[in-house]
Design an enzyme around this catalytic site. Structure first.
Site, mmCIF file in Angstrom:
data_model
loop_
_atom_site.group_PDB
_atom_site.id
_atom_site.type_symbol
_atom_site.label_atom_id
_atom_site.label_comp_id
_atom_site.label_asym_id
_atom_site.label_seq_id
_atom_site.Cartn_x
_atom_site.Cartn_y
_atom_site.Cartn_z
ATOM 1 N N LYS A 69 0.816 -1.223 0.000
ATOM 2 C CA LYS A 69 0.000 0.000 0.000
ATOM 3 C C LYS A 69 0.842 1.262 0.000
ATOM 4 O O LYS A 69 0.401 2.316 -0.443
ATOM 5 C CB LYS A 69 -0.933 -0.018 1.215
ATOM 6 C CG LYS A 69 -1.810 -1.261 1.306
ATOM 7 C CD LYS A 69 -2.606 -1.510 0.027
ATOM 8 C CE LYS A 69 -3.270 -2.875 0.039
ATOM 9 N NZ LYS A 69 -3.732 -3.306 -1.284
ATOM 10 N N LYS A 110 -1.911 2.407 9.289
ATOM 11 C CA LYS A 110 -2.200 1.295 8.373
ATOM 12 C C LYS A 110 -0.967 0.423 8.149
ATOM 13 O O LYS A 110 0.158 0.910 8.248
ATOM 14 C CB LYS A 110 -2.668 1.830 7.010
ATOM 15 C CG LYS A 110 -4.013 2.532 7.047
ATOM 16 C CD LYS A 110 -4.475 2.918 5.653
ATOM 17 C CE LYS A 110 -5.880 3.477 5.666
ATOM 18 N NZ LYS A 110 -6.351 3.854 4.317
ATOM 19 N N GLY A 158 -8.205 -3.784 2.720
ATOM 20 C CA GLY A 158 -9.530 -4.247 3.120
ATOM 21 C C GLY A 158 -9.766 -4.071 4.610
ATOM 22 O O GLY A 158 -10.518 -4.789 5.230
ATOM 23 N N GLU A 209 -1.844 8.014 7.722
ATOM 24 C CA GLU A 209 -2.566 8.967 6.874
ATOM 25 C C GLU A 209 -3.451 9.830 7.764
ATOM 26 O O GLU A 209 -3.824 9.413 8.859
ATOM 27 C CB GLU A 209 -3.493 8.228 5.904
ATOM 28 C CG GLU A 209 -2.838 7.411 4.842
ATOM 29 C CD GLU A 209 -3.876 6.662 3.988
ATOM 30 O OE1 GLU A 209 -3.506 6.158 2.925
ATOM 31 O OE2 GLU A 209 -5.062 6.576 4.402
ATOM 32 N N LYS A 210 -3.827 11.004 7.269
ATOM 33 C CA LYS A 210 -4.851 11.821 7.923
ATOM 34 C C LYS A 210 -6.146 11.010 7.884
ATOM 35 O O LYS A 210 -6.452 10.369 6.868
ATOM 36 C CB LYS A 210 -5.035 13.131 7.128
ATOM 37 C CG LYS A 210 -6.041 14.092 7.752
ATOM 38 C CD LYS A 210 -5.431 14.733 8.950
ATOM 39 C CE LYS A 210 -6.418 15.699 9.635
ATOM 40 N NZ LYS A 210 -5.999 15.980 11.023
ATOM 41 N N ILE A 258 -9.839 10.382 7.211
ATOM 42 C CA ILE A 258 -10.924 11.025 6.461
ATOM 43 C C ILE A 258 -12.225 10.668 7.174
ATOM 44 O O ILE A 258 -12.569 9.486 7.283
ATOM 45 C CB ILE A 258 -10.979 10.520 4.995
ATOM 46 C CG1 ILE A 258 -9.623 10.695 4.319
ATOM 47 C CG2 ILE A 258 -12.096 11.215 4.221
ATOM 48 C CD1 ILE A 258 -9.175 12.122 4.133
ATOM 49 N N ASN A 294 -7.075 -2.775 -6.691
ATOM 50 C CA ASN A 294 -7.245 -4.238 -6.710
ATOM 51 C C ASN A 294 -6.905 -4.734 -8.102
ATOM 52 O O ASN A 294 -7.474 -4.267 -9.090
ATOM 53 C CB ASN A 294 -8.690 -4.612 -6.347
ATOM 54 C CG ASN A 294 -9.037 -4.163 -4.938
ATOM 55 O OD1 ASN A 294 -8.195 -4.222 -4.045
ATOM 56 N ND2 ASN A 294 -10.237 -3.663 -4.747
ATOM 57 N N ARG A 328 -7.463 -7.488 -9.679
ATOM 58 C CA ARG A 328 -8.253 -8.686 -9.974
ATOM 59 C C ARG A 328 -9.674 -8.239 -10.341
ATOM 60 O O ARG A 328 -9.980 -7.045 -10.262
ATOM 61 C CB ARG A 328 -8.318 -9.578 -8.727
ATOM 62 C CG ARG A 328 -8.899 -8.848 -7.525
ATOM 63 C CD ARG A 328 -9.207 -9.695 -6.349
ATOM 64 N NE ARG A 328 -9.320 -8.905 -5.135
ATOM 65 C CZ ARG A 328 -10.360 -8.130 -4.819
ATOM 66 N NH1 ARG A 328 -11.377 -8.037 -5.646
ATOM 67 N NH2 ARG A 328 -10.365 -7.424 -3.707
HETATM 68 C C1 MV4 Z 1 -9.358 5.058 5.603
HETATM 69 C C2 MV4 Z 1 -10.499 5.593 6.254
HETATM 70 C C3 MV4 Z 1 -10.436 6.901 6.722
HETATM 71 N N1 MV4 Z 1 -9.307 7.634 6.574
HETATM 72 N N2 MV4 Z 1 -8.254 5.821 5.456
HETATM 73 C C4 MV4 Z 1 -11.017 0.623 5.108
HETATM 74 C C5 MV4 Z 1 -10.452 -0.532 4.375
HETATM 75 C C6 MV4 Z 1 -9.439 -0.008 3.498
HETATM 76 N N3 MV4 Z 1 -9.947 -0.092 2.164
HETATM 77 C C7 MV4 Z 1 -9.209 1.392 3.893
HETATM 78 N N4 MV4 Z 1 -10.308 1.759 4.749
HETATM 79 C C8 MV4 Z 1 -10.414 3.002 5.257
HETATM 80 N N5 MV4 Z 1 -9.339 3.786 5.124
HETATM 81 C C9 MV4 Z 1 -8.228 7.075 5.950
HETATM 82 N N6 MV4 Z 1 -7.102 7.832 5.826
HETATM 83 C C10 MV4 Z 1 -11.624 4.769 6.404
HETATM 84 C C11 MV4 Z 1 -11.567 3.481 5.920
HETATM 85 C C12 MV4 Z 1 -12.743 2.653 6.145
HETATM 86 C C13 MV4 Z 1 -13.522 2.234 5.090
HETATM 87 C C14 MV4 Z 1 -13.185 2.584 3.784
HETATM 88 C C15 MV4 Z 1 -14.011 2.132 2.767
HETATM 89 C C16 MV4 Z 1 -15.117 1.351 3.033
HETATM 90 C C17 MV4 Z 1 -15.431 0.998 4.307
HETATM 91 C C18 MV4 Z 1 -14.642 1.437 5.361
HETATM 92 C C19 MV4 Z 1 -14.954 1.075 6.670
HETATM 93 C C20 MV4 Z 1 -14.167 1.502 7.696
HETATM 94 C C21 MV4 Z 1 -13.048 2.300 7.431
#
Ligand code: MV4
Length: 447
Positions: free
Chosen positions: A116, A158, A164, A200-201, A203, A290, A292
């Site tokens: 990542k 992260k 995921g 990361e910040k 969001i 992704n 795939r």
């Molecule tokens: C984030 C985020 C908020 N801020 N990154 C969740 C799984 C992975 N795809 C990254 N994810 C997130 N990354 C930052 N900087 C919130 C999530 C997140 C999320 C993202 C997409 C769909 C569902 C989610 C559920 C919880 C957290």
């Protein structure tokens, strides 16, 4: 040209791949574990090879056994589906070294996007907006502490090898960082064998919107719409729809252009999906790529009239994508039906299906490997069917989905059908007034 494909997967996606192969006149080889001997993909394939016991490590994840099955059946190519080995660069490499075509991108592209931190650097290099944060692995708490102060709380910690939602932690206060950093680092090492972490910040209240990409080896790079996958529970997608009811056309164009720039820079080939976080002001940020085909690909197939498995096989055969412009028509929604009990905290509900009656009619598609008399094993993920509807508008698609859910009969096991009947009649869903915390907020209400 590819004449025989081994499908290194099971369940509905294995059936999905076999169906397109039959239409293309391509022979198919199914691999299966002992618990899957009565599965439909075994019955529908031209040949079937038992590769081991129920546990995936000794079957669907066992590279030597899958390669051996391909060799004894003289398969020209392997389709990995999704999950299992579909994003395992080493597997793709071993296929190529064994002179078996891996239906997917090059191993190096899988590897690059699997890390990542490298994926973020690649995105930033081509001007794709990334979440403010660090662009290299953090080696110590002291360094994490300094970076977190520079970015400003709240932050998201992260794992570079994660994805995921695995190996991820939201941290809102500085005093929580030290413990969280150590715990997350240990978890990443035990889960992925790699404890590189980055920050990361955070969001707040994001939506998850992803762009479908298709690229061949002849220089054609296409974006084929977006999918809104914001309705999730514990990082498992529940419901997906296209087009997204949230983003406007200007944002859509910018996300499509950013995605194309990234895949062109990578010289990517095959199907791929760029996942974005989108905040309440419609700012979008690269999250992951992704490499795939996604579970939710059928909703894009419905509105763009495309068969992704056919396109993937064409690309693997060195042919061009079948069309240069796929046009959007209507709206599509997919519900992932799981054998889980929504009234008992989604506890898995494997077992014998005593009655299975699929909905039908105009604009309805069911992708499932289940049937009356099928025994759902407890070894694998609980998804038992994907119900996809297509209609002219979102409102009509919601109505059609509700009608289809009402018709869907699955007895002998508990399913999440009632959950979708609640979501699709929820004012917040209908007015697309939700974010990735939607299910958490629902569960708070339902307690
Ligand atoms: C984030 C985020 C908020 N801020 N990154 C969740 C799984 C992975 N795809 C990254 N994810 C997130 N990354 C930052 N900087 C919130 C999530 C997140 C999320 C993202 C997409 C769909 C569902 C989610 C559920 C919880 C957290």
């Amino acid at each position: 040209m590819i004449e025989k494909i081994l499908i290194a997967n099971r369940g509905e996606i294995a059936l999905r791949i076999i169906r397109t192969c039959k239409e293309l006149g391509i022979k198919t080889v199914a691999v299966y574990s002992t618990v899957d001997k009565n599965s439909l993909h075994v019955k529908f394939a031209d040949e079937a090879v038992c590769i081991g016991p129920g546990d995936s490590t000794n079957s669907y994840l066992n590279i030597p056994r899958i390669i051996a099955a391909a060799e004894i059946t003289n398969a020209d190519a392997i389709h990995p589906g999704y999950g299992f080995l579909s994003e395992n660069a080493e597997f793709a490499e071993i296929c190529n070294d064994s002179n078996i075509i891996f239906i997917g991108p090059q191993p190096e592209q899988i590897r690059q996007m699997g890390d990542k931190i490298i994926a973020r650097a690649n995105a930033k290099n081509v001007g794709v907006p990334i979440v403010p944060g660090c662009e290299y692995p953090i080696t110590s708490f002291e360094e994490a502490d300094k970076i977190a102060d520079e970015i400003g709380y709240p932050i998201m910690l992260k794992a570079a090898a994660g994805g995921g939602g695995k190996g991820m932690r939201a941290i809102r206060e500085k005093s929580h960082l030290e413990l969280a950093f150590q715990v997350a680092k240990n978890e990443a090492m035990s889960a992925f064998g790699n404890d590189d972490m980055y920050i990361e910040k955070l969001i707040e209240s994001p939506r998850h919107i992803e762009i479908q990409i298709l690229a061949d080896t002849k220089g054609n790079f296409l974006h084929i719409g977006e999918r809104d996958c914001t309705i999730q529970r514990r990082h498992q997608k529940l419901l997906e729809e296209t087009p997204s009811p949230f983003i406007d056309d200007a944002t859509r164009l910018k996300m499509e252009e950013a995605s194309l720039n990234l895949v062109k820079a990578l010289n990517y080939t095959g199907a791929g999906t760029i996942e974005f976080l989108v905040d309440k002001d419609m700012n979008f940020y690269f999250m992951e790529m992704n490499t795939r085909l996604q579970v939710e690909h059928p909703i894009t197939e419905a509105v763009y009239d495309i068969d992704f498995i056919k396109e993937q096989i064409r690309i693997a055969n060195g042919l061009e994508i079948s069309k240069k412009d796929f046009r959007l028509n209507g709206h599509s929604i997919e519900c992932r039906i799981n054998a889980e009990n929504p009234d008992k905290n989604f506890m898995p509900s494997p077992g014998l299906i005593t009655a299975f009656n699929s909905p039908g009619g105009y604009g309805i598609r069911i992708d499932t490997h289940c049937y009356t008399g099928y025994n759902i094993p407890s070894n694998y993920d609980p998804m038992i069917a994907k119900l996809i509807v297509h209609a002219d508008t979102r409102e009509e698609a919601i109505k059609r989905m509700l009608r289809a859910l009402d018709e869907f009969v699955i007895e002998g096991v508990k399913t999440t059908i009632p959950l979708f009947q609640k979501i699709l009649t929820d004012k917040k869903f209908i007015e697309h007034d939700y974010d990735t915390n939607y299910m958490e907020k629902r569960e708070e209400i339902e307690v």
